[in-house]
Scaffold this active site. Structure first.
Site, mmCIF file in Angstrom:
data_model
loop_
_atom_site.group_PDB
_atom_site.id
_atom_site.type_symbol
_atom_site.label_atom_id
_atom_site.label_comp_id
_atom_site.label_asym_id
_atom_site.label_seq_id
_atom_site.Cartn_x
_atom_site.Cartn_y
_atom_site.Cartn_z
ATOM 1 C CB CYS A 32 -0.911 0.000 1.227
ATOM 2 S SG CYS A 32 -1.884 1.526 1.376
ATOM 3 C CG ASP A 39 -2.349 -3.791 -0.156
ATOM 4 O OD1 ASP A 39 -2.963 -3.840 0.929
ATOM 5 O OD2 ASP A 39 -2.034 -2.727 -0.715
ATOM 6 C CB VAL A 54 0.604 -15.329 -21.072
ATOM 7 C CG1 VAL A 54 -0.335 -16.038 -20.108
ATOM 8 C CG2 VAL A 54 1.739 -14.655 -20.331
ATOM 9 C CD GLU A 55 6.756 -19.636 -19.634
ATOM 10 O OE1 GLU A 55 6.836 -20.700 -18.999
ATOM 11 O OE2 GLU A 55 7.120 -18.539 -19.195
ATOM 12 C CG LEU A 56 1.114 -20.787 -17.105
ATOM 13 C CD1 LEU A 56 0.550 -22.072 -16.522
ATOM 14 C CD2 LEU A 56 0.215 -19.615 -16.776
ATOM 15 C CD GLU A 74 -8.660 1.280 -6.376
ATOM 16 O OE1 GLU A 74 -9.621 1.284 -5.587
ATOM 17 O OE2 GLU A 74 -7.476 1.429 -5.997
#
Length: 117
Positions: A32, A39, A54-56, A74
């Site tokens: 934060c 967080d 996407v490659e993990l 956000e």
């Protein structure tokens, strides 16, 4: 800040078909920027691939790059959406960030990616 160049892709093995891919990372951590407290979130990446997926391992490394970053819920959710969207240019993409309770609140932030015209 997490560098989107970390994200690697590979060719979609079924580019002729719309099919949903969903990955959830249960150990997302950031900080934060107001309090300096950690967080925690579950981040779900839900997309219909176009030409690439996407490659993990690279996705995990990208998420881990947020670990010490001061960023609001956000902003983190929307940056993740933009970075993955720009890397994949998918047919559709939704990021759902389910933030763990802190201070009596839990939060869910959802962002949808749209191709720039």
């Amino acid at each position: 800040m997490a560098d989107p160049k970390i994200l690697e892709t590979f060719p979609n093995p079924a580019a002729h078909r719309d099919y949903l891919i969903e990955h959830t990372h249960h150990e997302f951590t950031s900080v934060c920027p107001m309090t300096g407290h950690p967080d925690f979130a579950d981040i779900t990446v839900r997309y219909v691939a176009n030409k690439t997926c996407v490659e993990l391992k690279s996705l995990k490394l990208y998420f881990h790059a947020y670990r010490n970053e001061g960023i609001f819920f956000e902003a983190a959710t929307n940056k993740i959406c933009d970075d993955i969207g720009n890397a994949l240019k998918p047919r559709s993409l939704t990021i759902v960030a389910n933030w763990k309770a802190r201070g009596g609140f839990s939060s869910v932030v959802t962002a949808d990616w749209k191709k720039k015209k």
